[in-house]
Design a protein around this motif. Structure first.
Motif, PDB file in Angstrom:
ATOM      1  N   LEU A   2      -4.211   2.983   9.881  1.00 48.22           N
ATOM      2  CA  LEU A   2      -3.357   1.966   9.496  1.00 48.22           C
ATOM      3  C   LEU A   2      -3.030   0.923  10.395  1.00 48.22           C
ATOM      4  N   VAL A   3      -3.343  -0.302  10.808  1.00 47.94           N
ATOM      5  CA  VAL A   3      -2.726  -1.000  11.824  1.00 47.94           C
ATOM      6  C   VAL A   3      -1.896  -2.234  10.833  1.00 47.94           C
ATOM      7  N   GLU A   4      -0.309  -1.872  11.033  1.00 47.08           N
ATOM      8  CA  GLU A   4       0.538  -2.552  10.366  1.00 47.08           C
ATOM      9  C   GLU A   4       2.080  -2.779  11.049  1.00 47.08           C
ATOM     10  N   ASP A   5       2.290  -3.802  11.266  1.00 49.89           N
ATOM     11  CA  ASP A   5       3.652  -3.998  12.159  1.00 49.89           C
ATOM     12  C   ASP A   5       4.879  -4.044  11.232  1.00 49.89           C
ATOM     13  N   ASP A   6       4.668  -3.924  10.010  1.00 55.41           N
ATOM     14  CA  ASP A   6       5.873  -3.843   9.428  1.00 55.41           C
ATOM     15  C   ASP A   6       6.161  -2.552   8.695  1.00 55.41           C
ATOM     16  N   ALA A   7       7.211  -1.940   9.200  1.00 56.16           N
ATOM     17  CA  ALA A   7       7.687  -0.403   8.651  1.00 56.16           C
ATOM     18  C   ALA A   7       7.615  -0.162   7.151  1.00 56.16           C
ATOM     19  N   LYS A   8       7.967  -1.119   6.658  1.00 58.94           N
ATOM     20  CA  LYS A   8       8.429  -0.933   5.216  1.00 58.94           C
ATOM     21  C   LYS A   8       7.050  -1.105   4.457  1.00 58.94           C
ATOM     22  N   ASP A   9       6.065  -1.827   4.884  1.00 53.48           N
ATOM     23  CA  ASP A   9       4.724  -2.048   4.255  1.00 53.48           C
ATOM     24  C   ASP A   9       4.123  -0.930   4.821  1.00 53.48           C
ATOM     25  N   ALA A  10       4.122  -0.156   5.945  1.00 55.39           N
ATOM     26  CA  ALA A  10       3.537   0.953   6.302  1.00 55.39           C
ATOM     27  C   ALA A  10       4.062   2.092   5.309  1.00 55.39           C
ATOM     28  N   GLY A  11       5.367   2.206   5.062  1.00 56.49           N
ATOM     29  CA  GLY A  11       5.733   3.213   4.260  1.00 56.49           C
ATOM     30  C   GLY A  11       5.330   3.101   2.769  1.00 56.49           C
ATOM     31  N   ILE A  12       5.172   1.877   2.340  1.00 58.85           N
ATOM     32  CA  ILE A  12       4.464   1.785   0.938  1.00 58.85           C
ATOM     33  C   ILE A  12       3.038   2.244   1.016  1.00 58.85           C
ATOM     34  N   PHE A  13       2.278   1.888   1.886  1.00 62.63           N
ATOM     35  CA  PHE A  13       1.050   2.374   2.224  1.00 62.63           C
ATOM     36  C   PHE A  13       0.965   3.951   2.121  1.00 62.63           C
ATOM     37  N   LYS A  14       1.831   4.637   2.751  1.00 60.16           N
ATOM     38  CA  LYS A  14       1.821   5.897   3.016  1.00 60.16           C
ATOM     39  C   LYS A  14       2.037   6.588   1.526  1.00 60.16           C
ATOM     40  N   ALA A  15       3.082   5.979   0.981  1.00 58.04           N
ATOM     41  CA  ALA A  15       3.294   6.442  -0.533  1.00 58.04           C
ATOM     42  C   ALA A  15       2.192   6.441  -1.261  1.00 58.04           C
ATOM     43  N   CYS A  16       1.615   5.252  -1.183  1.00 55.04           N
ATOM     44  CA  CYS A  16       0.138   5.100  -2.227  1.00 55.04           C
ATOM     45  C   CYS A  16      -1.009   5.993  -1.590  1.00 55.04           C
ATOM     46  N   LEU A  17      -0.992   6.120  -0.448  1.00 56.20           N
ATOM     47  CA  LEU A  17      -2.108   7.106   0.231  1.00 56.20           C
ATOM     48  C   LEU A  17      -1.922   8.735  -0.480  1.00 56.20           C
ATOM     49  N   LYS A  18      -0.566   8.887  -0.245  1.00 52.71           N
ATOM     50  CA  LYS A  18      -0.258  10.333  -0.806  1.00 52.71           C
ATOM     51  C   LYS A  18      -0.303  10.425  -2.227  1.00 52.71           C
ATOM     52  N   ARG A  19       0.085   9.507  -3.071  1.00 50.49           N
ATOM     53  CA  ARG A  19      -0.151   9.588  -4.397  1.00 50.49           C
ATOM     54  C   ARG A  19      -1.697   9.607  -4.745  1.00 50.49           C
TER      55      ARG A  19
END
Length: 170
Positions: free
Chosen positions: A25-42
């Protein structure tokens, strides 16, 4: 060929049915990266898939460190033009599954120029993420061949083992 050469920034350890799928994931926003991680985990838990994830906050850093061993790249485009970053990625690796993560829908059309599989609009919603991931995982499974890196004259290329006709050792 060692397929495990990527350093993992955050690994999601979920037992998978098709092996570990390496995601960047190339993402400069830590909040958006966290949401992505949670979605990927789910997604992994619901679909019995295992993912490893490395997050870059800079497209330039990502491109300089990319080893052509990831199956999926999700790109938000923080520090260089998104299409330019994607073109550079395609010069190195024309097989990786590329998905744009953006708040600009116009990348949907431009994505065809770099053979992007899809795009996900921000803010990320799990339903949309789930649909796009199913498509991306199907494409990864179609391309599940072995590759190696060839570096010549400072240019890196990802080569499919099945494309090699012969090797001459000098």
């Amino acid at each position: 060929y060692n397929h495990g050469g990527i350093s993992i920034a955050a690994e999601l350890n979920i037992e998978g049915k098709t092996g570990v799928i390496k995601v960047i994931l190339v993402e400069d926003d830590a909040k958006d990266a966290g949401i992505f991680k949670a979605c990927l985990k789910r997604y992994g838990e619901e679909n019995s898939e295992t993912f490893s994830l490395k997050v870059y906050d800079s497209a330039l850093t990502f491109l300089s460190e990319y080893k052509s061993d990831a199956e999926m790249v999700f790109m938000e485009l923080p520090d260089i033009d998104g299409m330019e970053a994607s073109r550079r990625l395609r010069e190195i690796d024309n097989k990786v599954v590329l998905v744009f993560v953006t708040n600009m829908a116009q990348y949907a059309i431009k994505g065809y120029e770099v053979n992007a599989v899809d795009f996900i609009l921000k803010p990320l919603q799990y339903y949309d993420f789930n649909m796009k991931m199913k498509k991306a995982v199907r494409v990864v499974q179609q391309y599940s061949e072995k590759y190696f890196m060839l570096s010549e004259g400072g240019v890196k290329r990802r080569i499919c083992v099945n494309d090699v006709i012969y090797v001459e050792v000098m």
